[in-house]
Scaffold this active site. Structure first.
Site, PDB file in Angstrom:
ATOM      1  N   CYS A  93      -7.740   1.479  -3.455  1.00 25.32           N
ATOM      2  CA  CYS A  93      -7.696   2.632  -2.559  1.00 25.32           C
ATOM      3  C   CYS A  93      -8.923   2.547  -1.661  1.00 25.32           C
ATOM      4  CB  CYS A  93      -7.706   3.933  -3.347  1.00 25.32           C
ATOM      5  SG  CYS A  93      -7.626   5.413  -2.319  1.00 25.32           S
ATOM      6  N   HIS A  94      -8.765   2.995  -0.426  1.00 22.55           N
ATOM      7  CA  HIS A  94      -9.878   2.920   0.525  1.00 22.55           C
ATOM      8  C   HIS A  94     -10.811   4.122   0.424  1.00 22.55           C
ATOM      9  CE1 HIS A  94      -6.612   5.113   2.575  1.00 22.55           C
ATOM     10  NE2 HIS A  94      -7.594   5.862   2.988  1.00 22.55           N
TER      11      HIS A  94
END
Length: 392
Positions: free
Chosen positions: A326-327
């Site tokens: 996930c960013h």
């Protein structure tokens, strides 16, 4: 003891390498990360039976076999990247079937490490006849080629083949391909793009070709609506899939809201996350079956939500090595640096938790704890209003 994720350590083990030899049962490890210096082989446990260093023999490519007791901090063994290390338990022969292995060892770089794997000894894998060749580094390499079901990652020096599933998610796919094309050392490779929507796939393919052209690097671009055509030979598989399309995103939020459940996002937890999992899980398992069959050595990375639940499903139901990504960590860290007026490259932090529910357990600048300053910043309306959910 160093805290390294178990899935990374388990990748050191060469799947299906457990075997009986004339000298005893043997197994192979392959250094898949970076050159490491082993300072001690502490113990190998097989089905709960513990064998200390006095019962183990180790052999490395190009070097003679040595007793594990000879490996010490003063006389370590350097294991280069991509090289096999074979461990033998002399005089021990295993029965065919499944066996649980647990290895403890120490390295100069990260200290003591431990990991556990399950492997299977094939029927008829009896010890060679007396007088047969003893295990060697050459035998270890031959056995590794013989046993194709291995979880070791890409072979060093070979241009990677990267499958992007759901490449029609063009913004995500574009950013990922841009990152790869900007990465030092990745001068060549292949993007294998897959999407069930032919129109979106064609757009993604054109974008990929333009990116490669602009980068000046020697990457190839392939595309198909059939992932079985793209997966063979892949070293990495990246999932960006959205099952059933965007038409389900609004109902995932609106239906729970009708009954008083106001979700922040609705694709991770709560009613929306549950229903997204129910429709995504079966398709995800189908993908993992194909990965296990067509590119069993590939490292699988998923950005698809609910990411944590899908990653857990993969770890329980498939043999593939899967990482959920996930960013939010890098994005949030940049936001925090901005709120605190600290140069991002000087920010130090440690983040822990699960997707969409992570915490910066340490936040510092040049040794100063930044949390007191962050609490003060949260009192400034112009800052608080930028991120009320996170601040709460």
């Amino acid at each position: 003891m160093a805290i390294i994720p178990g899935f990374l350590l388990r990748r050191l083990y060469v799947r299906d390498s457990l075997r009986n030899t004339a000298a005893g049962c043997a197994l192979d490890l392959c250094n898949v990360v970076d050159s490491a210096t082993v300072t001690r082989l502490i113990e190998l446990a097989i089905d709960g039976q513990v064998y200390g260093p006095e019962r183990l023999v180790a052999s490395l490519a190009g070097q003679p076999a040595v007793a594990a007791t000879a490996i010490t901090a003063g006389a370590p063994v350097t294991v280069p990247e991509g090289v096999n290390l074979t461990l033998v338990v002399p005089g021990v022969s295993l029965e065919p079937g499944s066996h649980r292995l647990r290895l403890r060892f120490a390295t100069r770089e990260v200290g003591e490490l431990v990991f556990q794997v399950d492997d299977r000894l094939a029927e008829g894998d009896a010890p060679p006849a007396a007088g047969g060749p003893a295990p060697s580094a050459t035998n270890a390499v031959q056995d590794k080629e013989k046993h194709m079901q291995t979880t070791a990652p890409i072979i060093s020096g070979r241009a990677p083949r990267v499958a992007i599933l759901g490449a029609g998610s063009t913004v995500f796919a574009r950013q990922l391909m841009t990152d790869l094309l900007c990465t030092p050392g990745l001068e060549s490779g292949t993007f294998a793009l897959v999407d069930v929507d032919r129109e979106r796939l064609d757009l993604a393919q054109r974008i990929a070709a333009r990116l490669v052209e602009a980068s000046g690097r020697e990457w190839q671009v392939e595309a198909s609506t059939e992932r079985a055509e793209m997966l063979p030979g892949c070293d990495y598989v990246i999932s960006l899939i959205e099952v059933a399309g965007l038409r389900n995103v609004a109902p995932d939020y609106e239906i729970p809201l009708k009954y008083g459940v106001d979700q922040c996002i609705g694709d991770t937890i709560g009613p929306g996350g549950i229903f997204k999992m129910l429709r995504t899980g079966p398709a995800w398992l189908d993908i993992l079956v194909d990965v296990d069959r067509l590119c069993p050595r590939a490292l699988v990375m998923t950005y698809t939500n609910p990411m944590s639940a899908l990653t857990l499903l993969a770890l329980r139901a498939a043999r593939s090595q899967v990482v959920g990504l996930c960013h939010s960590v890098q994005g949030t860290s940049r936001q925090l640096a901005g709120y605190l007026d600290v140069p991002y490259e000087e920010l130090t932090y440690r983040c822990a938790g699960i997707n969409h529910m992570a915490w910066f357990v340490e936040l510092a600048h040049q040794g100063e704890d930044l949390y007191p300053r962050l609490r003060q910043a949260a009192l400034v309306p112009e800052i608080y209003d930028c991120d009320p959910v996170r601040f709460e």
